[in-house]
Scaffold this motif. Structure first.
Motif, PDB file in Angstrom:
ATOM      1  N   CYS A  69       0.822  -1.204   0.000  1.00  0.00           N
ATOM      2  CA  CYS A  69       0.000   0.000   0.000  1.00  0.00           C
ATOM      3  C   CYS A  69       0.859   1.259   0.000  1.00  0.00           C
ATOM      4  O   CYS A  69       0.598   2.205  -0.756  1.00  0.00           O
ATOM      5  N   ASN A  72       2.331   1.911  -3.201  1.00  0.00           N
ATOM      6  CA  ASN A  72       1.291   2.333  -4.142  1.00  0.00           C
ATOM      7  C   ASN A  72       0.771   3.733  -3.825  1.00  0.00           C
ATOM      8  O   ASN A  72      -0.299   4.125  -4.290  1.00  0.00           O
ATOM      9  N   THR A  75      -2.586   3.910  -1.323  1.00  0.00           N
ATOM     10  CA  THR A  75      -3.892   3.460  -1.810  1.00  0.00           C
ATOM     11  C   THR A  75      -3.961   1.943  -1.769  1.00  0.00           C
ATOM     12  O   THR A  75      -3.077   1.259  -2.271  1.00  0.00           O
ATOM     13  N   TRP A  76      -5.049   1.425  -1.185  1.00  0.00           N
ATOM     14  CA  TRP A  76      -5.208  -0.025  -1.066  1.00  0.00           C
ATOM     15  C   TRP A  76      -5.707  -0.660  -2.352  1.00  0.00           C
ATOM     16  O   TRP A  76      -5.363  -1.793  -2.666  1.00  0.00           O
ATOM     17  N   GLU A  77      -6.528   0.065  -3.071  1.00  0.00           N
ATOM     18  CA  GLU A  77      -7.114  -0.482  -4.290  1.00  0.00           C
ATOM     19  C   GLU A  77      -6.128  -0.433  -5.449  1.00  0.00           C
ATOM     20  O   GLU A  77      -5.254   0.424  -5.513  1.00  0.00           O
ATOM     21  N   CYS A  79      -3.683  -2.418  -6.486  1.00  0.00           N
ATOM     22  CA  CYS A  79      -2.274  -2.805  -6.377  1.00  0.00           C
ATOM     23  C   CYS A  79      -2.117  -4.301  -6.140  1.00  0.00           C
ATOM     24  O   CYS A  79      -1.097  -4.755  -5.632  1.00  0.00           O
ATOM     25  N   TRP A 154      -6.795  -6.725   4.496  1.00  0.00           N
ATOM     26  CA  TRP A 154      -6.027  -6.710   3.249  1.00  0.00           C
ATOM     27  C   TRP A 154      -4.870  -7.697   3.358  1.00  0.00           C
ATOM     28  O   TRP A 154      -4.115  -7.669   4.336  1.00  0.00           O
TER      29      TRP A 154
END
Length: 205
Positions: A69, A72, A75-77, A79, A154
């Motif tokens: 994260c 990225n 951002t969690w989404e 990746c 996650w």
């Protein structure tokens, strides 16, 4: 209680959550256990957990997922991470089925329904959004179980594969079940069993 779920849901999502819980109770109590109804039941339980937590209601992440994260840009989404139910949806479904098959006193059901009615009345929903909601008090049991059992985390793709691997004794994986020695309380038991270091990433309430 296993877990105090992180609520990031909107009023609209909470309305959907209550309707999914009502649907779950209806399916279990009034529909035959066919392949089709079991599939719909599992879908309804999954959607109930999703609407309860909201899009960003993920309170846990593995240390490795957190590194991804950060790389990225925070951002969690998008990746390659996996958003995963700490307690599998199949386990939540099975607990609900068992609970709705258990006899309860009329008094305890009435108290549960009263608490649910108060909770639902506090939701600032659009006019008519909950009109016609069933008066079945066992819906309150469904709500309670899903609240207690829902926690998302996650994980990296590699960690997700660890959950899918067969156990050393040759039995099935933990992708859809909890460890054999689970105490019924710790929502992170699967991750500890597979030596996945999962930690809280935000405040819970």
């Amino acid at each position: 209680m296993k877990n105090e779920v992180l609520l990031m849901s909107t009023a609209s999502e909470m309305v959907h959550f209550y309707w999914y819980c009502a649907t779950i109770a209806q399916l279990i109590e009034h529909m035959p256990g066919t392949t089709a109804t079991r599939a719909v039941l599992l879908f309804a339980v999954r959607r109930a957990t999703d609407t309860l937590t909201g899009k960003n209601g993920v309170p846990y992440a593995s240390v490795e997922a957190l590194k991804v994260c950060v790389t990225n840009g925070g951002t969690w989404e998008g990746c390659g991470l996996r958003k995963e139910h700490a307690i599998p949806v199949t386990c939540i479904r099975d607990e609900i089925v068992a609970a709705l098959s258990t006899p309860y006193s009329a008094e305890s059901l009435a108290e549960a329904k009263e608490r649910l009615d108060e909770e639902m009345a506090a939701v600032i929903a659009k006019p008519g959004a909950l009109d016609g909601f069933p008066g079945n008090p066992r819906i309150a049991l469904v709500v309670k179980i899903i609240r207690a059992s829902t926690a998302l985390a996650w994980l990296t793709e590699k960690e997700d594969e660890l959950l899918k691997a067969r156990l050393a004794d040759g039995s099935g994986s933990l992708i859809k079940r909890m460890p054999p020695d689970w105490d019924g309380k710790d929502p992170l038991a699967r991750y500890r069993f597979c030596k996945i270091d999962v930690r809280p990433i935000c405040c819970r309430r």
